[in-house]
Scaffold this motif. Structure first.
Motif, PDB file in Angstrom:
ATOM      1  N   SER A   7     -28.524  16.237 -21.289  1.00 30.54           N
ATOM      2  CA  SER A   7     -27.284  16.506 -20.584  1.00 30.54           C
ATOM      3  C   SER A   7     -27.664  17.186 -19.281  1.00 30.54           C
ATOM      4  O   SER A   7     -28.627  17.950 -19.227  1.00 30.54           O
ATOM      5  CB  SER A   7     -26.416  17.427 -21.441  1.00 30.54           C
ATOM      6  N   PRO A   8     -26.923  16.941 -18.199  1.00 28.16           N
ATOM      7  CA  PRO A   8     -27.302  17.550 -16.923  1.00 28.16           C
ATOM      8  C   PRO A   8     -27.224  19.076 -16.921  1.00 28.16           C
ATOM      9  O   PRO A   8     -27.847  19.716 -16.100  1.00 28.16           O
ATOM     10  CB  PRO A   8     -26.323  16.957 -15.928  1.00 28.16           C
ATOM     11  N   ARG A   9     -26.464  19.669 -17.837  1.00 28.75           N
ATOM     12  CA  ARG A   9     -26.324  21.125 -17.895  1.00 28.75           C
ATOM     13  C   ARG A   9     -26.563  21.611 -19.326  1.00 28.75           C
ATOM     14  O   ARG A   9     -26.182  20.964 -20.293  1.00 28.75           O
ATOM     15  CB  ARG A   9     -24.926  21.569 -17.475  1.00 28.75           C
ATOM     16  N   THR A  11     -26.227  25.194 -21.817  1.00 25.63           N
ATOM     17  CA  THR A  11     -25.639  26.526 -21.900  1.00 25.63           C
ATOM     18  C   THR A  11     -26.754  27.553 -22.050  1.00 25.63           C
ATOM     19  O   THR A  11     -27.892  27.211 -22.401  1.00 25.63           O
ATOM     20  CB  THR A  11     -24.691  26.643 -23.107  1.00 25.63           C
ATOM     21  N   PRO A  38     -29.664  30.052 -13.370  1.00 27.95           N
ATOM     22  CA  PRO A  38     -28.600  29.101 -13.696  1.00 27.95           C
ATOM     23  C   PRO A  38     -27.990  28.543 -12.411  1.00 27.95           C
ATOM     24  O   PRO A  38     -27.964  29.221 -11.385  1.00 27.95           O
ATOM     25  CB  PRO A  38     -27.581  29.935 -14.478  1.00 27.95           C
ATOM     26  N   VAL A  39     -27.498  27.303 -12.482  1.00 27.12           N
ATOM     27  CA  VAL A  39     -26.889  26.674 -11.309  1.00 27.12           C
ATOM     28  C   VAL A  39     -25.433  27.094 -11.144  1.00 27.12           C
ATOM     29  O   VAL A  39     -24.858  26.953 -10.070  1.00 27.12           O
ATOM     30  CB  VAL A  39     -27.005  25.137 -11.360  1.00 27.12           C
ATOM     31  N   GLU A  40     -24.848  27.582 -12.215  1.00 26.40           N
ATOM     32  CA  GLU A  40     -23.516  28.175 -12.211  1.00 26.40           C
ATOM     33  C   GLU A  40     -23.492  29.141 -13.388  1.00 26.40           C
ATOM     34  O   GLU A  40     -24.358  29.065 -14.260  1.00 26.40           O
ATOM     35  CB  GLU A  40     -22.420  27.105 -12.315  1.00 26.40           C
ATOM     36  N   ARG A  43     -24.571  28.170 -17.048  1.00 24.27           N
ATOM     37  CA  ARG A  43     -24.971  26.755 -17.063  1.00 24.27           C
ATOM     38  C   ARG A  43     -26.288  26.569 -16.319  1.00 24.27           C
ATOM     39  O   ARG A  43     -26.448  27.000 -15.193  1.00 24.27           O
ATOM     40  CB  ARG A  43     -23.904  25.871 -16.408  1.00 24.27           C
ATOM     41  N   TRP A  44     -27.210  25.916 -16.976  1.00 22.70           N
ATOM     42  CA  TRP A  44     -28.557  25.720 -16.451  1.00 22.70           C
ATOM     43  C   TRP A  44     -28.796  24.239 -16.227  1.00 22.70           C
ATOM     44  O   TRP A  44     -28.357  23.407 -17.014  1.00 22.70           O
ATOM     45  CB  TRP A  44     -29.580  26.248 -17.464  1.00 22.70           C
ATOM     46  N   SER A  45     -29.510  23.908 -15.186  1.00 19.68           N
ATOM     47  CA  SER A  45     -29.889  22.519 -14.941  1.00 19.68           C
ATOM     48  C   SER A  45     -30.937  22.119 -15.979  1.00 19.68           C
ATOM     49  O   SER A  45     -31.988  22.758 -16.098  1.00 19.68           O
ATOM     50  CB  SER A  45     -30.470  22.382 -13.539  1.00 19.68           C
ATOM     51  N   ALA A  46     -30.635  21.059 -16.728  1.00 23.97           N
ATOM     52  CA  ALA A  46     -31.579  20.587 -17.742  1.00 23.97           C
ATOM     53  C   ALA A  46     -32.906  20.190 -17.093  1.00 23.97           C
ATOM     54  O   ALA A  46     -33.973  20.455 -17.648  1.00 23.97           O
ATOM     55  CB  ALA A  46     -30.983  19.419 -18.506  1.00 23.97           C
TER      56      ALA A  46
END
Length: 79
Positions: A7-9, A11, A38-40, A43-46
């Motif tokens: 998944s692109p993100r 947790t 985290p990118v937001e 939420r982390w970039s996979a």
């Protein structure tokens, strides 16, 4: 899902499960620039996490002061 099947993100809980780090350890490594941020919020970039765990731009995770290490076989199975 991305090309790698991830998944692109992710947790924060998923990143902690993959690395076997406590949440506080994860954020300490981010603050020390030893793991991608985290990118937001939460939420982390996979792709960033995968690259870091494979020894990319942030280097491979090492044993921290709490004695936690990454089980690379478990990460590969999870991905």
């Amino acid at each position: 899902m991305g090309a790698s099947g991830l998944s692109p993100r992710l947790t924060t809980a998923e990143v902690c499960a993959l690395t076997r780090w406590a949440r506080v350890t994860l954020y300490r490594k981010v603050k020390a620039k030893r793991f991608p941020a985290p990118v937001e919020p939460g939420r982390w970039s996979a792709a960033d996490v995968d690259r870091a765990l494979q020894g990319g731009s942030h280097g491979p995770p090492e044993t921290d002061s709490e004695g936690w290490t990454v089980d690379r076989d478990a990460i590969r199975e999870a991905l």
